[in-house]
Write an enzyme that holds these catalytic residues in place. Structure first.
Site, PDB file in Angstrom:
ATOM      1  N   HIS A  65      -1.239   2.353   2.049  1.00  0.00           N
ATOM      2  CA  HIS A  65      -2.147   3.429   1.657  1.00  0.00           C
ATOM      3  C   HIS A  65      -3.538   3.165   2.227  1.00  0.00           C
ATOM      4  CE1 HIS A  65       1.020   4.501  -1.061  1.00  0.00           C
ATOM      5  NE2 HIS A  65       0.848   3.436  -1.805  1.00  0.00           N
ATOM      6  N   HIS A 140       3.551  -2.708   1.526  1.00  0.00           N
ATOM      7  CA  HIS A 140       4.322  -2.975   0.316  1.00  0.00           C
ATOM      8  C   HIS A 140       5.561  -2.094   0.251  1.00  0.00           C
ATOM      9  CE1 HIS A 140       1.654   0.408  -0.702  1.00  0.00           C
ATOM     10  NE2 HIS A 140       2.601   0.781  -1.553  1.00  0.00           N
ATOM     11  N   ARG A 160       4.325   5.829   5.826  1.00  0.00           N
ATOM     12  CA  ARG A 160       5.546   5.033   5.958  1.00  0.00           C
ATOM     13  C   ARG A 160       5.553   4.297   7.292  1.00  0.00           C
ATOM     14  NH1 ARG A 160       8.433   9.983   4.850  1.00  0.00           N
ATOM     15  NH2 ARG A 160       8.548  10.315   2.607  1.00  0.00           N
TER      16      ARG A 160
END
Length: 271
Positions: A65, A140, A160
């Site tokens: 993110h 993550h 992604r």
């Protein structure tokens, strides 16, 4: 000055599901249970945090993110720093939390191009009761067989990097720009070194605390709202003329300057 029990916004996924227990985000608002009103409509403003229950039957994508500046510029949204409290996990459950040392943007691009990214991921085992801090920029992924509470900035921006062979859209160009390749970014005691977080986690965006109630807990929200999400146990939250039942995985939102009492035998996440 009041308290509200929230009905989650439910989002089914190919890997499991998400319940947005506390949300005013445009992608999905939670609902005030007593009257069916969207929390976003009631507040007429956006909360800075979003709280989810996530259940993974399969691995989530390997993702990252952005921080606020990048997300504001390219996505018209907030960045996304988050933390996870593990509610349940199968015996051999693992998470991806970070990448191997020595990578930079150019090396990461080569790793991805050569389809070698799995070799450069850091895996950690988890068990119920663990709390993991995931600052923006941390690569993550939640592994299979895990249920957790996620407290995050109010954002729906996910890039992604890799999806375990599933044919979903990837966001390689943006991902490699926002990864924090240095590891420790100064956000507190639980960073990309993968240490477990303490009972209280305070970040620039939210404060999260594990709370145990043995009969009675009294409090007041002062000038900021708070929320409680039940880890285990049952009871009630009482404020003025309201008495709201609390059960596992349920969330209550408490407005600023509100006195409250929590009655019962419970463990909760306060955010």
């Amino acid at each position: 000055m009041s308290i509200f029990k929230m009905k989650p916004y439910y989002s089914e996924k190919i890997w499991g599901y998400e319940k947005w227990n506390l949300s005013t985000h445009k992608a999905g608002s939670s609902i005030i249970e007593e009257n069916g009103e969207l929390l976003s409509d009631y507040l007429k403003s956006d909360l800075p945090i979003l709280i989810k229950i996530i259940k993974s039957e399969q691995s989530l994508s390997v993702q990252v993110h952005p921080e606020d500046k990048f997300a504001n510029k390219y996505e018209n949204d907030n960045g996304k720093t988050e933390c996870w409290y593990i509610l349940d996990a199968k015996e051999d459950a693992e998470l991806v939390c970070g990448i191997k040392p020595g990578l930079d943007k150019e090396k990461m691009e080569r790793v991805i191009k050569n389809n070698k990214i799995e070799d450069y991921l850091e895996f950690i085992s988890v068990k119920p009761g663990d709390m993991i801090y995931i600052p923006a920029g941390t690569v993550h992924a939640i592994g299979p067989g895990i249920k957790l509470i996620e407290v995050q900035q109010s954002s729906d921006v996910t890039y992604r990097l890799y999806d375990w062979g599933r044919k979903r859209e990837l966001h390689i160009e943006k991902s490699v720009q926002v990864i924090n390749y240095e590891g420790d970014n100064g956000y507190g005691p639980c960073v990309q070194s993968h240490r477990r977080c303490p009972e209280v986690l305070e970040t620039p965006y939210f404060k999260v605390q594990k709370v145990k109630v043995d009969g009675l807990l009294q409090g007041k929200t002062q000038d900021k709202f708070c929320s409680f999400t039940v880890i285990r146990g049952n009871g009630y939250v009482v404020s003025y003329d309201k008495r709201i039942e609390l059960n596992p995985e349920e969330t209550v939102y408490i407005e600023p300057n509100t006195k409250y009492e929590i009655i019962g035998e419970m463990e909760l996440i306060k955010a």
